[in-house]
Scaffold this motif. Structure first.
Motif, mmCIF file in Angstrom:
data_model
loop_
_atom_site.group_PDB
_atom_site.id
_atom_site.type_symbol
_atom_site.label_atom_id
_atom_site.label_comp_id
_atom_site.label_asym_id
_atom_site.label_seq_id
_atom_site.Cartn_x
_atom_site.Cartn_y
_atom_site.Cartn_z
ATOM 1 N N ASP A 62 0.536 -1.224 0.065
ATOM 2 C CA ASP A 62 -0.206 0.124 -0.293
ATOM 3 C C ASP A 62 1.006 1.105 0.328
ATOM 4 O OD1 ASP A 62 -2.192 2.094 0.434
ATOM 5 O OD2 ASP A 62 -3.149 1.000 1.775
ATOM 6 N N ASP A 64 0.648 4.339 -1.024
ATOM 7 C CA ASP A 64 -0.393 6.049 0.080
ATOM 8 C C ASP A 64 0.047 5.610 0.774
ATOM 9 O OD1 ASP A 64 -0.923 6.389 -3.160
ATOM 10 O OD2 ASP A 64 -3.490 5.172 -3.545
ATOM 11 N N ARG A 65 -0.281 4.308 1.410
ATOM 12 C CA ARG A 65 -0.025 4.096 3.681
ATOM 13 C C ARG A 65 0.703 4.447 3.362
ATOM 14 N NH1 ARG A 65 -1.705 -1.135 5.842
ATOM 15 N NH2 ARG A 65 -1.192 -0.429 8.875
ATOM 16 N N LEU A 66 1.940 4.025 2.621
ATOM 17 C CA LEU A 66 3.349 4.492 3.814
ATOM 18 C C LEU A 66 3.788 5.952 3.893
ATOM 19 C CD1 LEU A 66 5.939 3.440 4.124
ATOM 20 C CD2 LEU A 66 6.421 3.637 1.560
ATOM 21 N N SER A 68 1.476 8.220 4.523
ATOM 22 C CA SER A 68 1.470 8.920 6.007
ATOM 23 C C SER A 68 1.649 8.130 7.604
ATOM 24 C CB SER A 68 -0.351 8.966 5.932
ATOM 25 O OG SER A 68 -0.866 7.309 5.055
ATOM 26 N N ALA A 69 1.908 6.504 6.740
ATOM 27 C CA ALA A 69 2.451 5.830 8.213
ATOM 28 C C ALA A 69 3.900 6.400 8.485
ATOM 29 C CB ALA A 69 2.236 4.580 7.899
ATOM 30 N N SER A 102 5.174 -0.344 11.657
ATOM 31 C CA SER A 102 4.811 -0.265 12.222
ATOM 32 C C SER A 102 4.398 -1.261 12.802
ATOM 33 C CB SER A 102 3.356 0.435 11.396
ATOM 34 O OG SER A 102 2.876 -0.230 10.857
ATOM 35 N N SER A 104 0.667 -1.810 13.100
ATOM 36 C CA SER A 104 0.188 -2.355 11.431
ATOM 37 C C SER A 104 0.723 -3.761 10.566
ATOM 38 C CB SER A 104 -0.816 -1.842 11.243
ATOM 39 O OG SER A 104 -0.090 -1.134 10.855
ATOM 40 N N LEU A 106 3.156 -3.491 8.880
ATOM 41 C CA LEU A 106 3.200 -2.080 7.342
ATOM 42 C C LEU A 106 4.715 -1.625 7.493
ATOM 43 C CD1 LEU A 106 2.942 -0.537 4.910
ATOM 44 C CD2 LEU A 106 2.777 1.575 6.590
ATOM 45 N N GLY A 128 6.060 0.094 2.670
ATOM 46 C CA GLY A 128 4.869 0.225 1.993
ATOM 47 C C GLY A 128 4.156 -1.583 2.253
ATOM 48 N N ILE A 130 3.124 -4.848 3.576
ATOM 49 C CA ILE A 130 1.584 -5.148 4.869
ATOM 50 C C ILE A 130 2.072 -6.793 5.007
ATOM 51 C CG2 ILE A 130 0.231 -4.964 5.538
ATOM 52 C CD1 ILE A 130 -1.075 -2.791 2.844
#
Length: 230
Positions: A62, A64-66, A68-69, A102, A104, A106, A128, A130
């Motif tokens: 992910d 896109d999530r990276l 923000s994380a 993280s 989660s 990630l 990125g 998961i």
């Protein structure tokens, strides 16, 4: 913590026994427990419960999530960066990937030689990626987070077929003040022969990250105290 039970050395005979146990588990047959650690079987059972595909050969990514994380965990990354670099330098010739993840699962940061990083691309062992257990099944990062303990997993102990070539050791990174989970540190390798050294090494590195976090917090509190007194 018994590091020996968490990071057993596995010879070819033991590897074959674990593979047979995995095949029996997937077919619904009685699982022989010889050589199979309870924590591994428990993780396989959770993986099956979450309907993880045992034929999976790579983690989802992910990107896109990276971004923000990384922003959300910036203090963790800053505290971990010198430890990541030091660990990678120490193990550079061994051919390992050092990962910061993280809570989660990630992957936030990775370090390693170009050769081993390229090898990791096949399984998405990249920023990125998961690696939570309910997404990728039994793996060191995801299982350490789920079981709340450091762990090393040897190739055939992984739940998914596509990542059984890897051996991984992971330790949690927690807030030094309130024990809140902040992330996980992982060492992954395909050909290196680290035996029992990998898990103690990654636990020690995780403690150094926590020490860096504690130092940052003490400086922050000292600054606030001086500001108040002024």
């Amino acid at each position: 913590m018994n590091h020996r039970s968490a990071s057993p050395v596995m010879d070819r005979g033991q590897s074959l026994k674990i593979t047979r146990a995995w095949e029996a588990f997937l077919s619904g047959e009685p699982v022989p427990d010889e050589g199979l650690r309870h924590l591994v079987l428990a993780s396989w059972q959770r993986s099956h419960l979450h309907q993880v595909d045992p034929k999976l050969n790579k983690a989802p990514v992910d990107p896109d999530r990276l971004a923000s994380a990384r922003l959300a965990h910036s203090e963790l990354i800053e505290s971990a960066t010198p430890v990541l670099c030091e660990t990678e330098r120490l193990l550079h010739e061994a051919g390992v990937i050092v990962l910061l993840c993280s809570p989660s699962g990630l992957i936030l940061e990775s370090r390693g030689s170009r050769k081993i990083l390229d090898l990791g691309l096949d399984a998405n062992i990249i920023p990125g990626g998961i690696w939570h257990e309910d997404v990728c099944g039994t793996n060191a990062v995801g299982t350490a987070i789920t079981a709340d303990r450091p762990i090393q997993l040897n190739g055939p102990e992984h739940f998914c077929e596509g990542i059984k070539r890897w051996t991984c050791a992971a330790s949690l990174v927690k807030d030094p003040l309130d024990e809140r989970l902040l992330g996980a540190l992982d060492i992954s390798y395909s050909e290196a022969q680290l035996d029992r050294h990998a898990l103690p090494l990654v636990i020690s590195a995780a403690r150094r990250i926590e020490a860096n976090l504690y130092g940052r917090e003490m400086k922050r509190q000292h600054f606030l105290l001086e500001s108040y007194l002024d």
